[in-house]
Design an enzyme around this catalytic site. Structure first.
Site, PDB file in Angstrom:
ATOM      1  N   ARG A  66     114.980  35.394  31.768  1.00 23.92           N
ATOM      2  CA  ARG A  66     113.673  35.924  31.553  1.00 23.92           C
ATOM      3  C   ARG A  66     112.768  34.557  31.321  1.00 23.92           C
ATOM      4  NH1 ARG A  66     114.582  39.844  28.486  1.00 23.92           N
ATOM      5  NH2 ARG A  66     114.159  38.756  26.434  1.00 23.92           N
TER       6      ARG A  66
ATOM      7  N   TYR B 113      86.003  41.387  37.038  1.00 24.83           N
ATOM      8  CA  TYR B 113      86.917  42.190  38.167  1.00 24.83           C
ATOM      9  C   TYR B 113      87.174  43.381  37.368  1.00 24.83           C
ATOM     10  CZ  TYR B 113      91.228  43.004  40.702  1.00 24.83           C
ATOM     11  OH  TYR B 113      92.165  43.286  41.507  1.00 24.83           O
TER      12      TYR B 113
ATOM     13  N   ASP C 251      88.385  33.695  33.916  1.00 27.23           N
ATOM     14  CA  ASP C 251      89.059  33.924  35.037  1.00 27.23           C
ATOM     15  C   ASP C 251      88.530  32.914  36.011  1.00 27.23           C
ATOM     16  OD1 ASP C 251      89.782  35.011  37.445  1.00 27.23           O
ATOM     17  OD2 ASP C 251      89.668  37.008  36.824  1.00 27.23           O
TER      18      ASP C 251
ATOM     19  N   LYS D  21      95.955  34.550  45.038  1.00 29.66           N
ATOM     20  CA  LYS D  21      94.889  34.179  45.852  1.00 29.66           C
ATOM     21  C   LYS D  21      94.887  32.806  46.407  1.00 29.66           C
ATOM     22  CE  LYS D  21      92.798  38.003  44.608  1.00 29.66           C
ATOM     23  NZ  LYS D  21      93.874  38.669  43.782  1.00 29.66           N
TER      24      LYS D  21
HETATM   25  C1  LIG Z   1      88.710  37.702  40.081  1.00 25.45           C
HETATM   26  C2  LIG Z   1      90.049  38.282  40.113  1.00 25.45           C
HETATM   27  N1  LIG Z   1      90.775  38.354  38.898  1.00 25.45           N
HETATM   28  C3  LIG Z   1      91.860  38.845  38.784  1.00 25.45           C
HETATM   29  C4  LIG Z   1      92.460  39.484  39.884  1.00 25.45           C
HETATM   30  C5  LIG Z   1      93.970  40.114  39.870  1.00 25.45           C
HETATM   31  O1  LIG Z   1      94.921  39.459  40.242  1.00 25.45           O
HETATM   32  P1  LIG Z   1      96.145  40.255  41.014  1.00 25.45           P
HETATM   33  O2  LIG Z   1      95.808  40.721  42.455  1.00 25.45           O
HETATM   34  O3  LIG Z   1      96.812  39.179  41.353  1.00 25.45           O
HETATM   35  O4  LIG Z   1      96.816  41.087  40.005  1.00 25.45           O
HETATM   36  C6  LIG Z   1      91.881  39.590  41.196  1.00 25.45           C
HETATM   37  C7  LIG Z   1      92.533  40.362  42.226  1.00 25.45           C
HETATM   38  O5  LIG Z   1      91.637  40.642  43.125  1.00 25.45           O
HETATM   39  C8  LIG Z   1      90.464  39.052  41.059  1.00 25.45           C
HETATM   40  O6  LIG Z   1      89.864  39.191  42.287  1.00 25.45           O
END
Ligand SMILES: Cc1ncc(COP(=O)(O)O)c(C=O)c1O
Length: 418
Positions: free
Chosen positions: A89, A143, A215, A240
């Site tokens: 882990r 988000y 983010d 992404k």
């Molecule tokens: C701006 C943003 N932050 C975080 C996330 C979350 O990422 P994950 O899909 O890997 O959980 C997303 C997912 O679409 C996103 O668009």
């Protein structure tokens, strides 16, 4: 997991080549494209002296149990180790290689922690940095699942959240209360693409003793080195652009020395582990991030400019375009653009938007973004601190690596159906 290797003994390409490697300072001064290629390839992770050579990519070390030589060895590793095999882990060299490579990309970073998804990374950071009675300032363009965590579990644990206008700038000072511990930013907003004045917000936050977290999934450190802009913790959904191939999920937190121990301690307590196989996929994506990002950005602007000239389009939401309200700050702070942006369909209703999207064949209909293939989704912004008053329906495009002329032809079919 993945603390910066202050004690790295050079980076000889193979353990058998006894040449003095570059120092940590040399490594810090390398340009981002070089760091993407070199990061995490420490000789002890890519070779074994008994085999007399090394491989290019850190192999996939799958493990739950780690075996110790004897009781003295077991006692010597202790609980506090990292970058040393201890228990599955806590990671293996494949995991550390990815964490290391991401740390390398962020000047000023102490280390990187990896999580099973971007959402998990966001939630882990908020839990680690906030306690009952604390106040969080959350950007209104965040988000949606980030909002859901603040309004759900975080609220249940006694943390209050105030949403703020993404364009607040220095006005953030007026929203800080004695209980405020953290300001969360997302720039550009991944659905509505407002560009935040990150340097101003982080300056005010530091003056007031408040932490900041960003983010940075849209830009990645390649286009926006977050810590260099004053941010304390930067988060990415590696799902992404870093992964880039739509076949693995992961999230990361990269932090300054001051914040790092709090995040690491919480990560150990929360116990979220990532798969070494997925780390190998992420590392593979990371190596080509620079060339892919350039192409995503260029293709995206070609398509955005074409859309802006269409009579069916009311607005294009792309900070890389000169007419965008965020363009000035974006040009000041960002080293380029990714391929994610939005536009609104003039006078259309939801049914018209659905006809438009359904008529596309090169654009897959699906969540996520940043992969090599183009995607489309409808956008329905959720706001509480500000209003989203645009009457025209929003469409979000993730522009992939196809020839933009073919994407434009596809969009033309969409407009015909509209
Ligand atoms: C701006 C943003 N932050 C975080 C996330 C979350 O990422 P994950 O899909 O890997 O959980 C997303 C997912 O679409 C996103 O668009």
């Amino acid at each position: 997991m993945g603390r910066r290797p202050r004690d790295a003994q050079g980076d000889r390409r193979g353990l058998t080549r006894q040449v003095a490697g570059p120092t940590d300072k040399d490594k810090d001064e390398r340009r981002p494209a070089t760091k993407l290629v070199q990061g995490g390839r420490r000789p002890e992770w890519t070779g074994d002296p008994r085999l007399g050579g090394s491989v290019v990519n850190p192999p996939v070390w799958r493990a739950s149990t780690i075996l110790y030589d004897n009781m003295a060895d077991l006692a010597a590793r202790g609980h506090a180790t990292h970058d040393k095999l201890y228990y599955g882990r806590r990671g293996t060299p494949t995991v550390w290689a990815l964490a290391d490579a991401l740390t390398d990309m962020e000047p000023g970073a102490e280390g990187t922690l990896l999580y099973p998804s971007g959402v998990a990374a966001n939630s882990a950071a908020l839990l680690a940095l906030l306690a009952p009675g604390d106040h969080l300032l959350m950007v209104d363009s965040a988000y949606e699942p980030t909002r859901a965590f603040c309004d759900g579990l975080l609220a249940r644990y006694g943390v209050t959240t105030t949403y703020y206008d993404p364009l607040v700038g220095a006005g953030i000072a007026e929203l800080i209360t004695p209980q405020t511990r953290l300001i969360f930013l997302e720039s550009p907003g991944s659905l509505t693409f407002e560009v935040q004045d990150v340097p101003t917000i982080t300056r005010v936050a530091r003056e007031r003793g408040v932490l900041t977290m960003l983010d940075n999934t849209w830009a990645t450190p390649l286009l926006f080195p977050a810590l260099a802009h004053g941010v304390d913790v930067t988060m990415m959904s590696l799902t992404k652009y870093v992964g880039g191939h739509s076949d693995a999920m992961m999230g990361s937190l990269t932090a300054t020395k001051a914040v790092w121990p709090r995040l690491r301690s919480a990560a150990y307590q929360l116990g979220q582990a990532v798969s070494p196989d997925d780390c190998a996929l992420m590392l593979r994506g990371l190596r080509t991030l620079d060339v892919r990002m350039q192409r995503h950005g260029k293709n995206g602007l070609v398509v955005a400019d074409w859309l802006a000239a269409r009579p069916e389009v009311a607005r294009v939401l792309h900070p890389g375009r000169e007419d965008d309200p965020g363009h000035q700050i974006w040009s000041r702070d960002f080293g380029g653009t990714s391929g994610l942006f939005g536009f609104t369909l003039k006078g259309a209703d939801d049914a018209g938007r659905a006809r438009f999207i359904d008529a596309l064949s090169l654009f897959g209909i699906g969540f996520s973004w940043g992969g090599y293939e183009s995607l489309v989704v409808p956008g329905n912004p959720i706001r509480t601190a500000t209003a989203w008053n645009d009457p025209d329906p929003l469409v979000r495009l993730s522009i992939g690596l196809e020839d933009p002329a073919d994407l434009i032809a596809d969009l033309e079919r969409g407009f015909a159906a509209l």
